[in-house]
Scaffold this active site. Structure first.
Site, PDB file in Angstrom:
ATOM      1  N   HIS A 167      24.768  59.334  44.168  1.00  0.00           N
ATOM      2  CA  HIS A 167      23.738  60.751  44.408  1.00  0.00           C
ATOM      3  C   HIS A 167      23.627  60.385  46.474  1.00  0.00           C
ATOM      4  O   HIS A 167      24.314  59.517  46.861  1.00  0.00           O
ATOM      5  CB  HIS A 167      21.936  60.316  44.904  1.00  0.00           C
ATOM      6  CG  HIS A 167      21.318  58.853  45.142  1.00  0.00           C
ATOM      7  ND1 HIS A 167      21.048  57.990  44.360  1.00  0.00           N
ATOM      8  CD2 HIS A 167      21.332  58.661  46.446  1.00  0.00           C
ATOM      9  CE1 HIS A 167      20.890  57.202  45.477  1.00  0.00           C
ATOM     10  NE2 HIS A 167      20.697  57.963  46.505  1.00  0.00           N
ATOM     11  N   SER A 168      24.161  61.494  47.553  1.00  0.00           N
ATOM     12  CA  SER A 168      23.897  61.308  48.691  1.00  0.00           C
ATOM     13  C   SER A 168      22.952  61.597  49.290  1.00  0.00           C
ATOM     14  O   SER A 168      21.804  62.220  48.830  1.00  0.00           O
ATOM     15  CB  SER A 168      25.314  62.031  49.396  1.00  0.00           C
ATOM     16  OG  SER A 168      26.455  62.192  48.259  1.00  0.00           O
TER      17      SER A 168
END
Length: 329
Positions: A167-168
């Site tokens: 994820h970012s």
């Protein structure tokens, strides 16, 4: 022999000290077995997170409601459960200069599949992720009192990721980072963009790792950490909003190529990448910095802001290209 190298155009320095490292392979990490258990970011677990504010599914952008969670998604964006800044921040009083902790903190879940990481994603999946990045930055920068959106990715526990699922994150805040404000002042003193000069010069140097139609990936001359990489557009573009779909496609391929080189030659090494951009400064040059976590900043770095890097970037590129010949056992 050690060298004290200066940043291309800023008053920043690093020490390249190859004598403090035995050989490049000392950084190589073992490939980990992927966890098979589902986590809260996995497909089918949507009810375990805050309501998604943007869900990308089959070319559409949807959102969750209290009565329904979108399933079968490609990329999912939601508020961070433990935000650094929040839109409902109240007034604060202090004898010192202080602002309310106003802002937004969002998580971008890049894939519904727990085992997938960026080097595993297809061209289409990477292009979509870049489009999501662009959309979400533009969305938050359009909100009143948001001055800057920090877009970044932490991968691996040592890089600050608390969950394994890829994820970012982004944090929208009411101030501009002083680092970029000062950098822009220096850039403004030049008659030509110094980043454009970097692209031109390094594209012909031994520090070039990868390039495509729109982007160049280099190990910067002034690398602060071993295997640091910069991703730069060949054209002078100051912000991700200036990228058309071809640029986004090329950016995705550049990021994936850089991370694939790291994984192929160093195993599942933790890393951070960070986007640098200024929407209202056409003189700025968009750039992305990728820093593997191989060392820790210690007393010297904290005392001087001068980093000791045991891996010359020229050697790092050879190693990441598989061309480094190490004669030792």
């Amino acid at each position: 022999m050690s060298e004290i190298r200066k940043h291309y155009f800023l008053d920043e320095y690093c020490i390249i000290a190859p004598g403090r490292s035995k050989r490049p392979s000392v950084f190589k990490s073992e490939k980990k077995e992927k966890a098979s258990n589902k986590c809260v970011f996995c497909a089918g677990e949507e009810d375990k997170t805050p309501l998604a504010t943007a869900v990308y599914k089959n070319g559409s952008i949807l959102k969750d409601s209290e009565s329904s969670r979108v399933t079968g998604w490609d990329v999912r964006c939601m508020p961070n459960l433990y935000p650094a800044l929040a839109p409902d921040a109240g007034e604060v009083n202090s004898d010192h200069e202080v602002l309310p902790g106003y802002g937004f903190h969002e998580v971008i879940v890049e894939t519904p599949t727990h085992e997938n990481v960026i080097p595993d994603l297809s061209d289409e999946e990477m292009a979509l992720l870049m489009k999501v990045y662009q959309d979400r930055v533009i969305h938050y920068e359009g909100i009143d009192n948001v001055e800057y959106v920090s877009l970044f990715k932490n991968w691996g526990e040592k890089a600050g990721a608390s969950l394994e699922h890829s994820h970012s994150q982004l944090i929208a805040m009411p101030i501009k980072p002083p680092l970029l404000v000062e950098e822009m002042k220096v850039i403004g003193s030049f008659s030509r963009c110094p980043y454009c000069d970097i692209v031109e010069k390094e594209s012909k140097s031994e520090r070039l790792l990868y390039e495509n139609e729109h982007f160049t990936v280099i190990a910067p001359y002034c690398s602060k950490v071993p295997y640091e990489l910069w991703i730069l557009p060949k054209e002078h573009i100051n912000h991700i909003s200036g990228f058309d779909q071809d640029h986004l496609d090329s950016l995705g391929k550049a990021i994936r190529s850089a991370l694939s080189c790291l994984r192929d030659n160093m195993g599942e090494i933790p890393y951070n990448y960070m986007f640098y951009q200024l929407r209202d400064e056409p003189g700025y040059h968009f750039n992305l910095k990728l820093q593997p976590v191989t060392t820790k900043a210690a007393g010297f770095e904290k005392n001087t802001e001068v980093y000791i890097n045991t891996m010359p970037p020229e050697t790092a590129v050879k190693y990441l290209q598989g061309n480094f010949q190490d004669g030792s056992e």
